[in-house]
Design a protein around this motif. Structure first.
Motif, PDB file in Angstrom:
ATOM      1  N   ASP A 139       0.820  -1.212   0.000  1.00 31.86           N
ATOM      2  CA  ASP A 139       0.000   0.000   0.000  1.00 31.86           C
ATOM      3  C   ASP A 139       0.854   1.262   0.000  1.00 31.86           C
ATOM      4  O   ASP A 139       0.543   2.226  -0.701  1.00 31.86           O
ATOM      5  CB  ASP A 139      -0.932   0.013   1.213  1.00 31.86           C
ATOM      6  N   SER A 140       1.943   1.253   0.765  1.00 35.04           N
ATOM      7  CA  SER A 140       2.798   2.436   0.797  1.00 35.04           C
ATOM      8  C   SER A 140       3.527   2.631  -0.541  1.00 35.04           C
ATOM      9  O   SER A 140       3.660   3.756  -1.021  1.00 35.04           O
ATOM     10  CB  SER A 140       3.804   2.353   1.949  1.00 35.04           C
ATOM     11  N   GLN A 141       3.984   1.550  -1.165  1.00 31.20           N
ATOM     12  CA  GLN A 141       4.623   1.657  -2.477  1.00 31.20           C
ATOM     13  C   GLN A 141       3.632   2.158  -3.523  1.00 31.20           C
ATOM     14  O   GLN A 141       3.969   3.002  -4.351  1.00 31.20           O
ATOM     15  CB  GLN A 141       5.193   0.307  -2.907  1.00 31.20           C
ATOM     16  N   TRP A 142       2.424   1.638  -3.478  1.00 28.97           N
ATOM     17  CA  TRP A 142       1.388   2.081  -4.417  1.00 28.97           C
ATOM     18  C   TRP A 142       1.175   3.588  -4.284  1.00 28.97           C
ATOM     19  O   TRP A 142       1.128   4.317  -5.262  1.00 28.97           O
ATOM     20  CB  TRP A 142       0.098   1.307  -4.154  1.00 28.97           C
ATOM     21  N   GLY A 143       1.052   4.068  -3.047  1.00 23.68           N
ATOM     22  CA  GLY A 143       0.834   5.495  -2.816  1.00 23.68           C
ATOM     23  C   GLY A 143       2.001   6.344  -3.294  1.00 23.68           C
ATOM     24  O   GLY A 143       1.801   7.413  -3.883  1.00 23.68           O
ATOM     25  N   LEU A 144       3.225   5.879  -3.055  1.00 18.18           N
ATOM     26  CA  LEU A 144       4.395   6.638  -3.478  1.00 18.18           C
ATOM     27  C   LEU A 144       4.530   6.673  -5.001  1.00 18.18           C
ATOM     28  O   LEU A 144       4.856   7.716  -5.579  1.00 18.18           O
ATOM     29  CB  LEU A 144       5.656   6.052  -2.837  1.00 18.18           C
ATOM     30  N   TRP A 145       4.283   5.558  -5.679  1.00 23.98           N
ATOM     31  CA  TRP A 145       4.347   5.537  -7.146  1.00 23.98           C
ATOM     32  C   TRP A 145       3.257   6.415  -7.747  1.00 23.98           C
ATOM     33  O   TRP A 145       3.500   7.152  -8.694  1.00 23.98           O
ATOM     34  CB  TRP A 145       4.230   4.110  -7.680  1.00 23.98           C
ATOM     35  N   ARG A 146       2.076   6.353  -7.167  1.00 23.34           N
ATOM     36  CA  ARG A 146       0.972   7.191  -7.660  1.00 23.34           C
ATOM     37  C   ARG A 146       1.304   8.665  -7.470  1.00 23.34           C
ATOM     38  O   ARG A 146       1.119   9.476  -8.378  1.00 23.34           O
ATOM     39  CB  ARG A 146      -0.309   6.822  -6.924  1.00 23.34           C
ATOM     40  N   ALA A 147       1.814   9.028  -6.296  1.00 26.59           N
ATOM     41  CA  ALA A 147       2.182  10.422  -6.034  1.00 26.59           C
ATOM     42  C   ALA A 147       3.309  10.885  -6.951  1.00 26.59           C
ATOM     43  O   ALA A 147       3.293  12.022  -7.436  1.00 26.59           O
ATOM     44  CB  ALA A 147       2.586  10.580  -4.573  1.00 26.59           C
ATOM     45  N   GLY A 148       4.271  10.013  -7.208  1.00 27.93           N
ATOM     46  CA  GLY A 148       5.377  10.382  -8.091  1.00 27.93           C
ATOM     47  C   GLY A 148       4.913  10.711  -9.499  1.00 27.93           C
ATOM     48  O   GLY A 148       5.300  11.726 -10.078  1.00 27.93           O
ATOM     49  N   HIS A 149       4.051   9.868 -10.053  1.00 24.62           N
ATOM     50  CA  HIS A 149       3.552  10.121 -11.411  1.00 24.62           C
ATOM     51  C   HIS A 149       2.610  11.317 -11.449  1.00 24.62           C
ATOM     52  O   HIS A 149       2.623  12.090 -12.408  1.00 24.62           O
ATOM     53  CB  HIS A 149       2.872   8.873 -11.971  1.00 24.62           C
ATOM     54  N   PHE A 204       9.889  10.517  -4.570  1.00 22.56           N
ATOM     55  CA  PHE A 204       8.820   9.549  -4.314  1.00 22.56           C
ATOM     56  C   PHE A 204       9.240   8.151  -4.762  1.00 22.56           C
ATOM     57  O   PHE A 204       9.033   7.172  -4.051  1.00 22.56           O
ATOM     58  CB  PHE A 204       7.533   9.947  -5.046  1.00 22.56           C
ATOM     59  N   PHE A 205       9.830   8.052  -5.959  1.00 24.98           N
ATOM     60  CA  PHE A 205      10.222   6.746  -6.479  1.00 24.98           C
ATOM     61  C   PHE A 205      11.350   6.137  -5.653  1.00 24.98           C
ATOM     62  O   PHE A 205      11.372   4.937  -5.394  1.00 24.98           O
ATOM     63  CB  PHE A 205      10.634   6.849  -7.946  1.00 24.98           C
ATOM     64  N   GLY A 206      12.317   6.959  -5.235  1.00 24.15           N
ATOM     65  CA  GLY A 206      13.403   6.463  -4.410  1.00 24.15           C
ATOM     66  C   GLY A 206      12.909   5.993  -3.054  1.00 24.15           C
ATOM     67  O   GLY A 206      13.347   4.959  -2.546  1.00 24.15           O
TER      68      GLY A 206
END
Length: 123
Positions: A54-64, A109-111
């Protein structure tokens, strides 16, 4: 168009806008891939057996999302920068500031996504 007002776009603006427009499909591809992960392949591009926390999903979404918004802002700023008087150094700083922020903010965000926990591939 208001009568008597013309807008001239400089070669510098055209060059930066051209580079930014080449980058837009990469942001869109990432978003479509995220959609494929979310919908488990029923929409978007399914990346195989990749699963995100869930945290990775949120970070990838925020990054894009941040990358897309800042690139659009960069495109809007280019002709506006032509309309003001700036020194050449300050002009290039203004031209490249928003695209640079797009790369740095999204990269953060991606890092962070990789530091949270590496992405896992389901067997």
């Amino acid at each position: 168009m208001v009568k008597g007002i013309t807008m001239n776009i400089s070669k510098r603006s055209k060059m930066v806008c051209g580079i930014l427009l080449v980058l837009v499909p990469t942001i869109m591809y990432g978003g479509i891939t995220l959609l494929g992960i979310l919908t488990e392949g029923s929409a978007g591009i399914a990346p195989g057996n990749l699963s995100l926390t869930d945290s990775q999903w949120g970070l990838w979404r925020a990054g894009h999302a941040h990358a897309g918004v800042l690139v659009i802002l960069s495109l809007i700023l280019q002709p506006l920068i032509d309309g003001i008087q700036l020194s050449p150094r300050l002009e290039w700083t203004a031209r490249l500031g928003a695209p640079g922020a797009s790369i740095l903010m999204s990269g953060g965000f991606f890092g962070q996504c990789e530091w949270v926990r590496p992405c896992e591939v389901d067997p």
